[in-house]
Design a protein around this motif. Structure first.
Motif, short mmCIF file in Angstrom:
data_model
loop_
_atom_site.label_atom_id
_atom_site.label_comp_id
_atom_site.label_asym_id
_atom_site.label_seq_id
_atom_site.Cartn_x
_atom_site.Cartn_y
_atom_site.Cartn_z
N THR A 91 38.87 46.44 46.80
CA THR A 91 39.96 45.46 46.95
C THR A 91 39.62 44.15 46.23
N ARG A 92 38.41 43.67 46.38
CA ARG A 92 38.01 42.42 45.73
C ARG A 92 37.94 42.58 44.21
N ALA A 93 37.60 43.76 43.75
CA ALA A 93 37.53 43.99 42.31
C ALA A 93 38.91 44.02 41.68
N HIS A 94 39.96 44.33 42.48
CA HIS A 94 41.32 44.35 41.95
C HIS A 94 41.74 42.96 41.48
N TRP A 95 41.09 41.92 41.96
CA TRP A 95 41.43 40.56 41.57
C TRP A 95 41.08 40.29 40.11
N LEU A 96 40.15 41.06 39.57
CA LEU A 96 39.67 40.81 38.22
C LEU A 96 40.70 41.21 37.17
N SER A 97 40.79 40.39 36.15
CA SER A 97 41.52 40.68 34.93
C SER A 97 40.53 40.55 33.78
N PRO A 98 40.89 40.96 32.57
CA PRO A 98 39.94 40.78 31.47
C PRO A 98 39.47 39.34 31.31
N LYS A 99 40.38 38.39 31.48
CA LYS A 99 40.00 36.99 31.34
C LYS A 99 39.09 36.56 32.48
N ARG A 100 39.41 36.98 33.71
CA ARG A 100 38.57 36.63 34.86
C ARG A 100 37.21 37.30 34.76
N MET A 101 37.19 38.53 34.26
CA MET A 101 35.92 39.23 34.07
C MET A 101 35.04 38.46 33.08
N ALA A 102 35.65 38.00 31.97
CA ALA A 102 34.89 37.24 30.98
C ALA A 102 34.38 35.93 31.57
N SER A 103 35.20 35.29 32.37
CA SER A 103 34.79 34.03 32.99
C SER A 103 33.64 34.23 33.96
N TRP A 104 33.71 35.29 34.77
CA TRP A 104 32.63 35.55 35.74
C TRP A 104 31.33 35.91 35.02
N LEU A 105 31.43 36.74 34.00
CA LEU A 105 30.23 37.13 33.25
C LEU A 105 29.57 35.91 32.62
N SER A 106 30.38 34.99 32.11
CA SER A 106 29.83 33.77 31.52
C SER A 106 29.15 32.91 32.57
N SER A 107 29.71 32.87 33.78
CA SER A 107 29.15 32.03 34.84
C SER A 107 27.79 32.52 35.31
N VAL A 108 27.55 33.83 35.19
CA VAL A 108 26.26 34.38 35.64
C VAL A 108 25.28 34.57 34.48
N GLY A 109 25.67 34.11 33.30
CA GLY A 109 24.76 34.19 32.16
C GLY A 109 24.58 35.59 31.62
N THR A 132 40.04 55.21 42.42
CA THR A 132 40.10 54.16 43.42
C THR A 132 39.21 54.51 44.61
N GLY A 133 38.42 53.55 45.06
CA GLY A 133 37.54 53.78 46.20
C GLY A 133 38.17 53.38 47.51
N ALA A 134 37.34 53.11 48.48
CA ALA A 134 37.82 52.74 49.82
C ALA A 134 38.41 51.34 49.79
N ILE A 135 39.55 51.17 50.46
CA ILE A 135 40.21 49.87 50.53
C ILE A 135 40.47 49.52 51.99
N GLY A 136 40.89 48.30 52.22
CA GLY A 136 41.19 47.87 53.58
C GLY A 136 39.96 47.80 54.45
N ASP A 137 40.12 48.16 55.73
CA ASP A 137 39.00 48.10 56.68
C ASP A 137 37.87 49.05 56.29
N ALA A 138 38.24 50.23 55.76
CA ALA A 138 37.20 51.18 55.34
C ALA A 138 36.33 50.58 54.25
N GLY A 139 36.95 49.85 53.32
CA GLY A 139 36.18 49.22 52.26
C GLY A 139 35.28 48.12 52.77
N GLU A 140 35.77 47.33 53.75
CA GLU A 140 34.95 46.26 54.32
C GLU A 140 33.75 46.82 55.06
N HIS A 141 33.96 47.91 55.79
CA HIS A 141 32.82 48.53 56.49
C HIS A 141 31.80 49.07 55.48
#
Length: 412
Positions: free
Chosen positions: A191-209, A228-237
């Motif tokens: 679920t958290r990975a769904h937030w990523l877009s190519p631009k956001r991925m590039a920004s995060w990669l740059s932030s971690v060097g 697609t993997g586990a989402i919702g409560d199953a993914g959090e667990h």
């Protein structure tokens, strides 16, 4: 002949059957008759009792099944000569004294004592390495074990992610790399990975060097193209388990790096370090393993063949009548064999002589492991001479390598 001119009566011999809590000891006279049999506990008082009784019986030589530990230290400190007789030999020697094949600690102690008496000329006194080499061996073996644990945990993490977060499995080259671990700490679920877009991925990669050469768009495509993997409560667990594996991998990686730094320091200070670091593609950890497993007690290996046999890279020949079989040598020091073969397998990438031997053996139909053992045996003859003369390896003085260069030059 007077009493003064009579030959001295041989001193009694002893055997110690090592165990976890109690040790069985037997003492025999020059005729093989038992003088004393007793057991001691594995503590300071028990070891003092053992030494006191051995000295009181005028024992000079002791047989035991292992070359290290508090018992061996106590025997050597008492100026007793120690002979190591491996458990496999003891198993075969029991048939000397009976056909039942029974295993008994007291009986094994007697067998050890009597073999020291009867086979003295076949045995070599225990020679121990210096404290510096022993400490280096402990560090290199500990690092090797931790690396094996890291591989096991990484495999567990990979299997876990294939179910709950498949996109993260092959996102980066290694599941236990620093960038993979940082990604899983930041994006713990599908679920958290769904937030990523190519631009956001590039920004995060740059932030971690991130210094990889893969375009962020390609990485994002890998992530979204996976099931697609586990989402919702199953993914959090499932994220709790993911973070647990990540934490273990970070700890293991940190300790492996700390041991590697310590190994490098020990190798630099070791008197024999320059010999093993001079070998092609030996590096630091690999050179340290070679030094630690071969040791610095040069009297242990009077010939290069004796070193090759203990390393398990010399074949074992069995002959009966018209049948002769050359087979793999099972009785060997497996730690030494692993260290030597690891070095030999990679040396061919930097040494033309090693590569030539490797290619010749492959052309004769040998598989890779067999070929590496052939190459390792050849290297041990070189290493042994460098080790015995305290001389670093110099390709310019390696006769076989120079002859190969001359042949190539003539052919060109």
């Amino acid at each position: 002949m007077s009493v003064a001119d009579s030959p001295a009566r041989p001193r009694p011999t002893a055997g110690v059957d090592w165990a976890k809590d109690n040790h069985a000891i037997a003492i025999v006279d020059s005729e093989g008759e038992p003088i004393a049999r007793f057991s001691v506990t594995h503590d300071a008082a028990g070891l003092r009792t053992m030494v006191r009784k051995l000295l009181a019986a005028n024992v000079g030589e002791v047989g035991i099944e292992r070359p290290d530990g508090p018992i061996v230290d106590a025997l050597r400190q008492a100026a007793l000569t120690v002979f190591v007789i491996p458990p496999g030999q003891i198993k075969n020697l029991r048939s000397r004294y009976g056909s039942a094949g029974n295993k008994d600690d007291r009986f094994d102690a007697y067998v050890l004592a009597d073999v020291v008496r009867t086979d003295h000329r076949r045995l070599r006194p225990l020679l121990v390495d210096t404290d510096a080499t022993t400490a280096l061996r402990q560090a290199t073996r500990a690092r090797k074990d931790l690396v094996a644990h890291r591989v096991a945990v990484a495999n567990q993490l990979r299997a876990h992610l294939q179910i709950v977060f498949p996109g993260a499995v092959d996102l980066f080259a290694e599941i236990d790399s620093q960038i993979s671990l940082r990604f899983l700490e930041r994006f713990t679920t599908q679920t958290r990975a769904h937030w990523l877009s190519p631009k956001r991925m590039a920004s995060w990669l740059s932030s971690v060097g991130y210094c990889g050469r893969i375009d962020p768009t390609v990485l994002h495509t890998r992530l979204t193209g996976a099931p697609t993997g586990a989402i919702g409560d199953a993914g959090e667990h499932a994220a709790t388990v993911t973070l647990a594996f990540v934490a273990v991998l970070r700890t293991l990686t940190g300790q492996i790096d700390a041991l590697a730094a310590r190994i490098a320091e020990q190798l630099h200070l070791h008197p024999d370090g320059h010999i093993f670091t001079s070998l092609p593609r030996s590096g630091t950890v690999r050179a340290a393993r070679l030094l630690a497993e071969i040791g610095d007690a040069r009297g242990r290996f009077p010939t290069p063949a004796s070193l090759a046999c203990l390393a398990g890279v010399a074949p074992s020949t069995r002959q009966s009548g018209k049948i002769t079989a050359v087979t793999f040598r099972w009785g060997a020091d497996k730690q030494l064999r692993d260290a030597v073969c690891d070095f030999a397998a990679d040396s061919r990438r930097a040494n033309p002589w090693a590569d030539h031997l490797y290619q010749q053996a492959r052309a004769r139909g040998h598989d890779h492991p067999h070929t590496v053992r052939i190459l390792a045996r050849a290297w041990l003859y070189v290493i042994w001479h460098c080790w015995q003369t305290n001389t670093p390896y110099d390709p310019a003085h390696h006769g076989a390598l120079q002859r190969l260069h001359k042949q190539e030059h003539t052919a060109a």
